[in-house]
Design a protein around this motif. Structure first.
Motif, PDB file in Angstrom:
ATOM      1  N   ALA A 396       0.830  -1.205   0.000  1.00 52.85           N
ATOM      2  CA  ALA A 396       0.000   0.000   0.000  1.00 52.85           C
ATOM      3  C   ALA A 396       0.866   1.258   0.000  1.00 52.85           C
ATOM      4  O   ALA A 396       0.507   2.267  -0.619  1.00 52.85           O
ATOM      5  N   ASP A 397       2.027   1.219   0.686  1.00 54.81           N
ATOM      6  CA  ASP A 397       2.916   2.383   0.711  1.00 54.81           C
ATOM      7  C   ASP A 397       3.360   2.767  -0.691  1.00 54.81           C
ATOM      8  O   ASP A 397       3.484   3.949  -1.020  1.00 54.81           O
ATOM      9  N   PHE A 398       3.593   1.772  -1.522  1.00 62.65           N
ATOM     10  CA  PHE A 398       4.054   2.008  -2.885  1.00 62.65           C
ATOM     11  C   PHE A 398       3.034   2.821  -3.675  1.00 62.65           C
ATOM     12  O   PHE A 398       3.361   3.821  -4.316  1.00 62.65           O
ATOM     13  N   TRP A 399       1.772   2.421  -3.602  1.00 56.78           N
ATOM     14  CA  TRP A 399       0.740   3.083  -4.392  1.00 56.78           C
ATOM     15  C   TRP A 399       0.300   4.402  -3.768  1.00 56.78           C
ATOM     16  O   TRP A 399      -0.104   5.326  -4.479  1.00 56.78           O
ATOM     17  N   LEU A 400       0.387   4.521  -2.442  1.00 50.78           N
ATOM     18  CA  LEU A 400       0.106   5.816  -1.826  1.00 50.78           C
ATOM     19  C   LEU A 400       1.148   6.849  -2.244  1.00 50.78           C
ATOM     20  O   LEU A 400       0.811   7.995  -2.547  1.00 50.78           O
ATOM     21  N   LEU A 401       2.423   6.439  -2.256  1.00 54.21           N
ATOM     22  CA  LEU A 401       3.474   7.353  -2.684  1.00 54.21           C
ATOM     23  C   LEU A 401       3.292   7.738  -4.148  1.00 54.21           C
ATOM     24  O   LEU A 401       3.485   8.901  -4.527  1.00 54.21           O
ATOM     25  N   PHE A 402       2.892   6.783  -4.975  1.00 53.14           N
ATOM     26  CA  PHE A 402       2.654   7.071  -6.385  1.00 53.14           C
ATOM     27  C   PHE A 402       1.501   8.063  -6.544  1.00 53.14           C
ATOM     28  O   PHE A 402       1.576   8.987  -7.359  1.00 53.14           O
ATOM     29  N   LEU A 403       0.422   7.884  -5.762  1.00 57.55           N
ATOM     30  CA  LEU A 403      -0.729   8.784  -5.855  1.00 57.55           C
ATOM     31  C   LEU A 403      -0.355  10.194  -5.426  1.00 57.55           C
ATOM     32  O   LEU A 403      -0.735  11.178  -6.085  1.00 57.55           O
ATOM     33  N   VAL A 404       0.408  10.314  -4.339  1.00 59.41           N
ATOM     34  CA  VAL A 404       0.821  11.631  -3.865  1.00 59.41           C
ATOM     35  C   VAL A 404       1.699  12.323  -4.904  1.00 59.41           C
ATOM     36  O   VAL A 404       1.539  13.511  -5.209  1.00 59.41           O
ATOM     37  N   TYR A 405       2.632  11.563  -5.479  1.00 56.86           N
ATOM     38  CA  TYR A 405       3.509  12.136  -6.489  1.00 56.86           C
ATOM     39  C   TYR A 405       2.734  12.512  -7.753  1.00 56.86           C
ATOM     40  O   TYR A 405       2.956  13.574  -8.343  1.00 56.86           O
ATOM     41  N   PHE A 406       1.811  11.652  -8.152  1.00 51.95           N
ATOM     42  CA  PHE A 406       1.014  11.896  -9.359  1.00 51.95           C
ATOM     43  C   PHE A 406       0.206  13.190  -9.248  1.00 51.95           C
ATOM     44  O   PHE A 406       0.178  14.004 -10.170  1.00 51.95           O
ATOM     45  N   THR A 407      -0.444  13.404  -8.119  1.00 51.96           N
ATOM     46  CA  THR A 407      -1.252  14.617  -7.956  1.00 51.96           C
ATOM     47  C   THR A 407      -0.386  15.864  -7.884  1.00 51.96           C
ATOM     48  O   THR A 407      -0.785  16.933  -8.354  1.00 51.96           O
ATOM     49  N   GLY A 408       0.802  15.738  -7.303  1.00 54.56           N
ATOM     50  CA  GLY A 408       1.676  16.897  -7.161  1.00 54.56           C
ATOM     51  C   GLY A 408       2.312  17.326  -8.465  1.00 54.56           C
ATOM     52  O   GLY A 408       2.189  18.476  -8.891  1.00 54.56           O
ATOM     53  N   VAL A 409       2.982  16.389  -9.130  1.00 55.33           N
ATOM     54  CA  VAL A 409       3.689  16.764 -10.359  1.00 55.33           C
ATOM     55  C   VAL A 409       2.728  16.870 -11.535  1.00 55.33           C
ATOM     56  O   VAL A 409       3.016  17.575 -12.510  1.00 55.33           O
ATOM     57  N   GLY A 410       1.577  16.172 -11.481  1.00 52.57           N
ATOM     58  CA  GLY A 410       0.611  16.284 -12.568  1.00 52.57           C
ATOM     59  C   GLY A 410       0.086  17.693 -12.721  1.00 52.57           C
ATOM     60  O   GLY A 410      -0.073  18.208 -13.839  1.00 52.57           O
ATOM     61  N   SER A 411      -0.173  18.362 -11.592  1.00 49.64           N
ATOM     62  CA  SER A 411      -0.630  19.749 -11.652  1.00 49.64           C
ATOM     63  C   SER A 411       0.500  20.683 -12.040  1.00 49.64           C
ATOM     64  O   SER A 411       0.316  21.628 -12.819  1.00 49.64           O
ATOM     65  N   GLY A 412       1.721  20.419 -11.526  1.00 50.21           N
ATOM     66  CA  GLY A 412       2.852  21.285 -11.838  1.00 50.21           C
ATOM     67  C   GLY A 412       3.256  21.231 -13.298  1.00 50.21           C
ATOM     68  O   GLY A 412       3.542  22.268 -13.919  1.00 50.21           O
ATOM     69  N   VAL A 413       3.279  20.028 -13.876  1.00 52.03           N
ATOM     70  CA  VAL A 413       3.706  19.898 -15.267  1.00 52.03           C
ATOM     71  C   VAL A 413       2.660  20.473 -16.216  1.00 52.03           C
ATOM     72  O   VAL A 413       2.987  20.907 -17.330  1.00 52.03           O
ATOM     73  N   THR A 414       1.400  20.504 -15.804  1.00 51.69           N
ATOM     74  CA  THR A 414       0.362  21.134 -16.625  1.00 51.69           C
ATOM     75  C   THR A 414       0.639  22.621 -16.776  1.00 51.69           C
ATOM     76  O   THR A 414       0.519  23.194 -17.873  1.00 51.69           O
ATOM     77  N   VAL A 415       1.018  23.265 -15.684  1.00 54.76           N
ATOM     78  CA  VAL A 415       1.372  24.680 -15.744  1.00 54.76           C
ATOM     79  C   VAL A 415       2.624  24.883 -16.583  1.00 54.76           C
ATOM     80  O   VAL A 415       2.699  25.798 -17.420  1.00 54.76           O
ATOM     81  N   LEU A 416       3.633  24.029 -16.382  1.00 56.68           N
ATOM     82  CA  LEU A 416       4.889  24.181 -17.118  1.00 56.68           C
ATOM     83  C   LEU A 416       4.685  24.040 -18.624  1.00 56.68           C
ATOM     84  O   LEU A 416       5.222  24.824 -19.412  1.00 56.68           O
ATOM     85  N   ASN A 417       3.914  23.048 -19.041  1.00 52.43           N
ATOM     86  CA  ASN A 417       3.702  22.822 -20.469  1.00 52.43           C
ATOM     87  C   ASN A 417       2.928  23.967 -21.130  1.00 52.43           C
ATOM     88  O   ASN A 417       3.071  24.205 -22.329  1.00 52.43           O
ATOM     89  N   ASN A 418       2.084  24.640 -20.353  1.00 48.18           N
ATOM     90  CA  ASN A 418       1.261  25.715 -20.914  1.00 48.18           C
ATOM     91  C   ASN A 418       1.733  27.096 -20.478  1.00 48.18           C
ATOM     92  O   ASN A 418       0.983  28.070 -20.562  1.00 48.18           O
ATOM     93  N   LEU A 419       2.985  27.168 -20.012  1.00 54.21           N
ATOM     94  CA  LEU A 419       3.466  28.427 -19.442  1.00 54.21           C
ATOM     95  C   LEU A 419       3.481  29.558 -20.473  1.00 54.21           C
ATOM     96  O   LEU A 419       3.114  30.707 -20.166  1.00 54.21           O
ATOM     97  N   ALA A 420       3.881  29.244 -21.704  1.00 50.18           N
ATOM     98  CA  ALA A 420       3.897  30.283 -22.741  1.00 50.18           C
ATOM     99  C   ALA A 420       2.489  30.801 -23.020  1.00 50.18           C
ATOM    100  O   ALA A 420       2.260  32.015 -23.128  1.00 50.18           O
ATOM    101  N   GLN A 421       1.516  29.900 -23.119  1.00 46.88           N
ATOM    102  CA  GLN A 421       0.137  30.289 -23.410  1.00 46.88           C
ATOM    103  C   GLN A 421      -0.509  30.997 -22.215  1.00 46.88           C
ATOM    104  O   GLN A 421      -1.340  31.893 -22.384  1.00 46.88           O
ATOM    105  N   ILE A 422      -0.118  30.593 -20.992  1.00 44.01           N
ATOM    106  CA  ILE A 422      -0.614  31.277 -19.800  1.00 44.01           C
ATOM    107  C   ILE A 422      -0.145  32.722 -19.798  1.00 44.01           C
ATOM    108  O   ILE A 422      -0.916  33.664 -19.513  1.00 44.01           O
ATOM    109  N   GLY A 423       1.131  32.925 -20.119  1.00 41.19           N
ATOM    110  CA  GLY A 423       1.662  34.283 -20.164  1.00 41.19           C
ATOM    111  C   GLY A 423       0.984  35.135 -21.222  1.00 41.19           C
ATOM    112  O   GLY A 423       0.614  36.288 -20.974  1.00 41.19           O
ATOM    113  N   ILE A 424       0.785  34.553 -22.425  1.00 42.11           N
ATOM    114  CA  ILE A 424       0.132  35.300 -23.505  1.00 42.11           C
ATOM    115  C   ILE A 424      -1.310  35.642 -23.129  1.00 42.11           C
ATOM    116  O   ILE A 424      -1.797  36.746 -23.392  1.00 42.11           O
ATOM    117  N   ALA A 425      -1.995  34.703 -22.476  1.00 42.10           N
ATOM    118  CA  ALA A 425      -3.379  34.946 -22.081  1.00 42.10           C
ATOM    119  C   ALA A 425      -3.489  36.097 -21.096  1.00 42.10           C
ATOM    120  O   ALA A 425      -4.515  36.785 -21.040  1.00 42.10           O
TER     121      ALA A 425
END
Length: 612
Positions: A396-425
């Motif tokens: 269970a520790d393995f999948w809990l750590l994966f879930l925590v990491y997934f939610t954290g970096v998933g939101s961060g990488v969304t901003v990073l990938n769209n950073l140019a468009q966010i700035g233009i907007a």
């Protein structure tokens, strides 16, 4: 022996190497495996003092810093994404799917993780260099219009291959150096991933000076410059026998690298911000670039200093005393002066890998029986010992750590990938400042986890996750002028989340198969990019842009202006981070005993590796 008897902790059996290799003792105690590196130091013909100036781990760490900078080439996507969109005529959904390819390539590293256990680091680095040359070469052909009308699927695949070089380069240096510094693995991981987070700012500096903000020149530089750098450094990145003796200078050396990296980050950020304001001349720009290269070379000053002014580090010598038998080790406190027991108390039993209470006597008896050959037992590993992947994936520790990491970096990488468009907007058309700010704060977040005395435990994951929804919501409220502050906060949270995962995986599941575990956890990044950036953010952006211009949803590469372009996306990400905070609290409660054992006395203790 009473569990309250005052005894001296002995983390590993202190037997003479000659007796350990003779008779039945060699077979008996081969069942109790020691950590990688300690076996080499213990079972050698003699324990010799190592000269500090001739030890290669520090030279390898200095070279690894350069490779880690090169491994951050995937962070450059915002620098050329807008050119790729305009040249090829892509809409935002198509562009965000290219961002997904970038994240998939960067984080799908199961093959590098397996390769690190089978091949020397230079082979892994060579594969990464070739992938970088091949992938970015195709992208350069498209952006420079050297070859016209390249199909979308080929560009998607090429970007995936190019970004996959990051996984090969980063895995090679990270696994090698964490094994070279097993006691300081958290510090080493924080330093290396900190430099990787700073790489975007370094590339931005190069992009703004010698490349003159040309996307075509940047892609050519990535195609040739990164492989050449890796080929120059791969000779120094090698596996070394780690030293387990007390090194009074090690703390100072790590602190020097951390200070040098902070100075580098501040320098790059400051010059990037001042460039559009002061309009530096070509001569000043080149001088700034030379100063940045000098700061990057700072970690190499340590092996130079150790060679010029060598000191001697004493390894713990093997005492010439008789081996304690099982009967002697179970005798009372009166015999403590005659022999050094293999296992003496519940605290020692805990140190050897048991994180539970109440079964100390049974554990001692079983380990002694195994050591004497009476029992051939293969037990399941416990937290802190070396797990196989099949043993960890059911925890269970393995999948809990994966879930925590997934939610954290998933939101961060969304901003990073769209950073140019966010700035233009929001009316900010210079991507370099936003990317450099995100990169610097990402670096700060990663570096925090490597500071002396900073215990990499689950509650730190929880603190980052609780803050993340508020930071994402700050980004949504850019209409109040918080774009730069929100970018900085998101960068810090992204960096801390990423850097904490690395030592946490090694501390829970061991270093033996660390490369595989680390790269499996990294799959949370491209998964989050696909779901939240490729599907969610791209679709909402194109829909809003079509409404503004009165066009078909898939008509052309139009831009969206205003807060509505990403409002719904950020609200969804805020809720996602809230769910991640709950998961991190559960994980913290479960793994807290591990960190009480590892850091309870104020210093890291190496756990026993289990027998497979």
């Amino acid at each position: 022996m009473s569990s309250h008897s005052p005894t001296r902790l002995c983390p590993f059996p202190t037997f003479p190497s000659s007796k350990l290799l003779s008779g039945h003792l060699k077979a008996d105690f081969s069942l109790i495996k020691l950590p990688v590196g300690f076996q080499n130091a213990t079972l050698g013909s003699s324990m010799e003092n190592l000269k500090a100036g001739t030890r290669p781990p520090w030279l390898g760490l200095g070279a690894a810093v350069w490779v880690q900078i090169a491994s951050g080439n995937a962070y450059n996507f915002p620098l050329y994404s807008h050119s790729l969109k305009s040249v090829m005529g892509f809409n935002q959904h198509q562009l965000t799917m290219l961002g997904v390819a970038n994240d998939i390539g960067e984080n799908v590293g199961l093959l590098p993780g397996i390769a690190c256990n089978k091949f020397p680091p230079w082979i892994v680095l060579s594969i990464g260099s070739f992938a970088c040359f091949l992938g970015y070469g195709v992208l350069w052909l498209a952006v420079s219009r050297t070859v016209l009308n390249l199909p979308y699927w080929l560009l998607w695949l090429s970007l995936c291959v190019a970004a996959n070089s990051c996984a090969w380069l980063s895995t090679a240096v990270l696994v090698t150096n964490m094994r070279n510094f097993p006691v300081s693995r958290g510090t080493v991981a924080g330093i290396l991933k900190g430099y990787a987070g700073l790489s975007a700012a370094v590339f931005t500096e190069i992009y703004s000076t010698i490349l003159r903000k040309s996307s075509s020149n940047l892609l050519m530089f990535l195609s040739f410059g990164v492989p050449i750098l890796c080929f120059l450094m791969m000779y120094f990145v090698r596996a070394c026998t780690p030293t387990f003796g007390a090194d009074s200078t090690e703390h100072g050396h790590f602190l020097f690298i951390q200070v040098a990296s902070v100075v580098l980050g501040l320098y790059v950020l400051t010059t990037t911000i001042l460039d559009p304001i002061l309009h530096f001349s070509a001569e000043i720009s080149y001088a700034i670039l030379v100063a940045m290269v000098v700061l990057l070379m700072a970690p190499l000053a340590i092996p130079v200093k150790m060679t010029i002014c060598p000191s001697r580090i004493n390894q713990p010598e093997m005492p010439n005393q008789p081996v304690a038998s099982s009967e002697e080790t179970l005798q009372g406190e009166g015999n403590a002066d005659k022999t050094e027991p293999l296992l003496t108390s519940s605290e020692s039993s805990t140190y050897l890998g048991s994180f539970r209470e109440g079964d100390e006597a049974l554990e001692v008896a079983m380990l002694l029986a195994v050591g004497e050959g009476a029992v051939k037992k293969k037990r399941r590993p416990k937290r802190g010992e070396d797990f196989k992947f099949t043993e960890a994936v059911v925890k269970a520790d393995f999948w809990l750590l994966f879930l925590v990491y997934f939610t954290g970096v998933g939101s961060g990488v969304t901003v990073l990938n769209n950073l140019a468009q966010i700035g233009i907007a929001q009316g900010v058309h210079s991507t370099t400042i936003l990317l450099s700010l995100f990169s610097f704060c990402n670096f700060i977040g990663r570096l925090v986890t490597s500071l002396p005395g900073y215990e990499l435990s689950g509650h730190n994951v929880n603190l980052v996750k609780i803050g993340s929804p508020h930071h994402v919501d700050d980004m949504h409220s850019k209409l109040d002028g918080t774009l730069y502050a929100a970018t900085a906060l998101l960068g810090i949270c992204y960096g801390v989340q990423f850097s904490i995962m690395i030592p946490t995986v090694s501390e829970l599941f061991g270093l033996k198969h660390f490369g595989i575990f680390y790269n499996f956890m990294s799959l949370g990044n491209p998964l989050g990019a696909f779901l939240f950036s490729g599907l969610l953010a791209g679709y909402i952006y194109d829909t809003e842009a079509a409404k503004q211009h009165g066009l078909s949803l898939l008509s052309s590469s139009i831009s969206c202006i205003g807060p509505n372009c990403f409002r719904l996306t950020f609200l969804v990400l805020a809720g996602l981070c809230g769910a991640g905070s709950v998961a991190s609290i559960v994980l913290t409660k479960r793994i807290w005993p591990v960190y009480q054992m590892l850091y309870g006395r104020g210093s890291f203790r190496l756990p026993q590796t289990s027998n497979h």
